[in-house]
Design an enzyme around this catalytic site. Structure first.
Site, PDB file in Angstrom:
ATOM      1  N   HIS A 276      -3.960   4.344   4.561  1.00 31.57           N
ATOM      2  CA  HIS A 276      -4.780   3.175   5.061  1.00 31.57           C
ATOM      3  C   HIS A 276      -6.086   4.308   4.006  1.00 31.57           C
ATOM      4  O   HIS A 276      -6.707   3.982   3.431  1.00 31.57           O
ATOM      5  CB  HIS A 276      -5.292   3.196   5.998  1.00 31.57           C
ATOM      6  CG  HIS A 276      -6.898   2.495   6.086  1.00 31.57           C
ATOM      7  ND1 HIS A 276      -6.438   1.171   5.532  1.00 31.57           N
ATOM      8  CD2 HIS A 276      -7.866   2.882   6.685  1.00 31.57           C
ATOM      9  CE1 HIS A 276      -8.543   0.482   6.177  1.00 31.57           C
ATOM     10  NE2 HIS A 276      -8.932   1.973   6.613  1.00 31.57           N
TER      11      HIS A 276
ATOM     12  N   ARG B  35       0.805  -1.473  -0.129  1.00 33.69           N
ATOM     13  CA  ARG B  35      -0.100   0.242   0.367  1.00 33.69           C
ATOM     14  C   ARG B  35       0.698   1.464  -0.040  1.00 33.69           C
ATOM     15  O   ARG B  35       1.421   1.237   1.199  1.00 33.69           O
ATOM     16  CB  ARG B  35      -1.148   0.251   1.005  1.00 33.69           C
ATOM     17  CG  ARG B  35      -2.331   0.919   1.177  1.00 33.69           C
ATOM     18  CD  ARG B  35      -2.810   1.212   2.760  1.00 33.69           C
ATOM     19  NE  ARG B  35      -1.702   2.174   3.616  1.00 33.69           N
ATOM     20  CZ  ARG B  35      -1.537   2.061   5.155  1.00 33.69           C
ATOM     21  NH1 ARG B  35      -2.527   0.623   5.649  1.00 33.69           N
ATOM     22  NH2 ARG B  35      -0.762   2.302   5.187  1.00 33.69           N
TER      23      ARG B  35
ATOM     24  N   TYR C 235       4.013   5.751  10.823  1.00 34.95           N
ATOM     25  CA  TYR C 235       4.648   4.137  11.778  1.00 34.95           C
ATOM     26  C   TYR C 235       5.441   3.866  10.645  1.00 34.95           C
ATOM     27  O   TYR C 235       5.633   2.269  10.815  1.00 34.95           O
ATOM     28  CB  TYR C 235       3.118   3.797  11.992  1.00 34.95           C
ATOM     29  CG  TYR C 235       2.274   3.488  11.109  1.00 34.95           C
ATOM     30  CD1 TYR C 235       2.278   2.607   9.749  1.00 34.95           C
ATOM     31  CD2 TYR C 235       1.739   4.719  10.905  1.00 34.95           C
ATOM     32  CE1 TYR C 235       0.880   3.184   9.045  1.00 34.95           C
ATOM     33  CE2 TYR C 235       0.528   4.595   9.648  1.00 34.95           C
ATOM     34  CZ  TYR C 235       0.476   3.269   8.652  1.00 34.95           C
ATOM     35  OH  TYR C 235      -0.629   3.997   7.576  1.00 34.95           O
TER      36      TYR C 235
END
Length: 374
Positions: free
Chosen positions: A272, A268, A281
C-alpha cells in the site's frame, strides 16, 4: 461505450482491446489516437515505473519519508489522464499523480514535493504523495479517503452553472467506495447531471482488505445504476481500452450527458505504501499471476507488433529517463527548506490586520531563538 463482444452490460463485462499478450481482440475497436500520442503515453508509463524505483531507493536511504507505488497500475493512470483537456480538473487519489507529469508539470518540482522543500509548489506543507499544482488543475487528495470526491462533484456543478465545457475527474480506490463521501458525491452528481467522471482503480486491495470483502455487488461498476449514471468496467492493464472508454466518458460529460462511473480492474504489485509489507496478507502466486499481465509489457508488445517500437528505442528511452530523473532529483534536493515566514503566506487573498500581528509575533519568536543560539 460498447464492449468488444457485446455479450453483457458494460458494468458487468471486462472491456478490453488487447489480450494479455498485447494482441488486438477480434472485433475490438481501437481508440482514435495518433502514433505520436500513443508513444507519448507509453513513455509516461515507463517514466512512472522509473520514478517508483527511484522513490523506493530514496525512501530506503532515508532521504524522503514514504511513498505509495503505482507499479502495475500505469495503464489505468496514464490512460485516464490522456482523456483530459488542459482546462479540465483532476482530483486524484494516492496513485494517479503521474497524470500531472503527462499534463506538463515539471519533474524537478514533482520530486521537490517528496523532499518538502522550497522548490515544492506546496512549500513543504503537505505530506509526501499529496501532490497538487494549479498550473495543471490538480487538487491534492486527502488521506481521509474519498472525501475529495464531493469536491470533484462540486467543481463539476460549478462548471455546469457557468456554462463551461469542462470536466472534473475524481479517483477512488476500491476501499474508498465504502465511504459515505463516495455515495454523497455520486448521488449529487447523478441527480444534477454534472460533467464529472468518477474512476475506481480496483487494484484488489484496500491496504490489507481484499476487494471481495469490500462489497457484495457483483462488480464495483454496477453501483453506478443506483446513481442514475452509466457504469463501465474496463481492463485497467490495457491502455488502449482505458483510453477509449475514459475518453468516451469525458466527452459525454463535456457534451452535457452527465457523469459516468468507471471501474478499472488492475492490481497493486507493491505494498500500500513503503510502510506496508503485503506478503503478510496475500500469496505470491496471486502476485505472480498479475505480474504476467504487466501493462508496460502488454503495450510494448503491441507497439512492436505494429512496427512502432523496438529494443533500440527502448534502451534509448530508458537511458533518457535515467538522465532526466537524475537531473530532477539533483535540482530538487539541493533546494533549501521553506523559510518559517512562508507559514503565513497564502492564507487570505487580502490579509486582515490579524495576519500582520501574527507575522510580527513570528518574527519576534525567530529573533528570540536566534539570540539564544548565540
Amino acid at each position: 461505450m460498447a464492449t468488444a463482444t457485446d455479450t453483457q452490460p458494460a458494468d458487468l463485462d471486462l472491456i478490453a482491446v488487447l489480450d494479455p499478450e498485447g494482441k488486438p481482440l477480434a472485433g475490438a475497436e481501437l481508440p482514435a489516437i495518433s502514433d505520436e500520442r500513443l508513444i507519448e503515453l507509453y513513455r509516461t508509463m515507463v517514466l512512472m515505473r522509473a520514478i517508483d524505483q527511484r522513490l523506493e531507493g530514496l525512501q530506503r536511504m532515508g532521504r524522503i519519508g514514504f511513498f505509495g507505488s503505482a507499479r502495475g497500475q500505469e495503464a489505468a493512470v496514464v490512460g485516464s489522464g490522456a482523456a483530459l483537456q488542459p482546462e479540465d480538473w483532476l482530483y486524484p487519489a494516492l496513485r494517479e499523480n503521474a497524470i500531472m507529469l503527462l499534463r506538463g508539470f515539471p519533474l524537478s518540482r514533482y520530486f521537490a514535493h517528496m523532499f518538502g522543500n522550497a522548490h515544492d509548489v506546496l512549500k513543504g506543507r503537505m505530506q509526501p504523495m499529496h501532490f497538487a499544482g494549479r498550473e495543471v488543475n490538480q487538487v491534492s487528495w486527502s488521506s481521509c479517503i474519498a472525501n475529495h470526491l464531493p469536491q470533484a462533484t462540486g467543481t463539476a456543478y460549478a462548471m455546469k452553472l457557468k456554462g463551461e465545457a469542462k470536466v472534473a475527474m475524481g479517483f477512488v480506490g476500491d476501499g474508498g467506495t465504502s465511504e459515505p463521501e463516495f455515495h454523497a458525491a455520486l448521488n449529487f452528481a447523478g441527480v444534477w447531471k454534472v460533467p464529472a467522471v468518477f474512476i475506481c482503480q480496483n487494484n484488489q486491495w484496500a491496504i490489507s482488505v481484499p476487494s471481495s470483502k469490500q462489497t457484495a455487488s457483483e462488480t464495483f461498476a454496477v453501483k453506478a445504476r443506483a446513481y442514475g449514471m452509466p457504469g463501465v468496467r474496463v481492463d485497467g492493464n490495457d491502455l488502449l481500452a482505458v483510453v477509449r472508454e475514459v475518453s468516451a466518458a469525458v466527452e459525454r460529460a463535456r457534451a452535457g450527458g452527465g457523469p459516468t462511473f468507471l471501474e478499472l480492474v488492475t492490481f497493486r504489485m507493491g505494498g500500500h505504501s513503503s510502510a506496508d509489507d503485503p506478503s503478510r496478507y496475500r500469496d505470491d502466486q496471486t502476485v505472480q499471476s498479475w505480474a504476467r499481465k504487466c501493462p508496460l509489457a502488454r503495450l510494448r508488445t503491441y507497439l512492436e507488433s505494429e512496427g512502432k517500437w523496438d529494443e533500440q528505442r527502448q534502451e534509448a528511452l530508458e537511458a533518457e529517463l535515467r538522465e532526466e530523473i537524475n537531473a530532477a532529483v539533483k535540482e530538487a534536493e539541493r533546494a533549501d527548506l521553506p523559510p518559517p515566514e512562508s507559514l503565513l503566506e497564502d492564507v487570505y487573498a487580502d490579509d486582515p490586520p490579524l495576519m500582520d500581528e501574527q507575522r510580527q509575533f513570528l518574527a519576534d519568536e525567530l529573533a528570540f531563538k536566534q539570540d539564544r543560539a548565540r
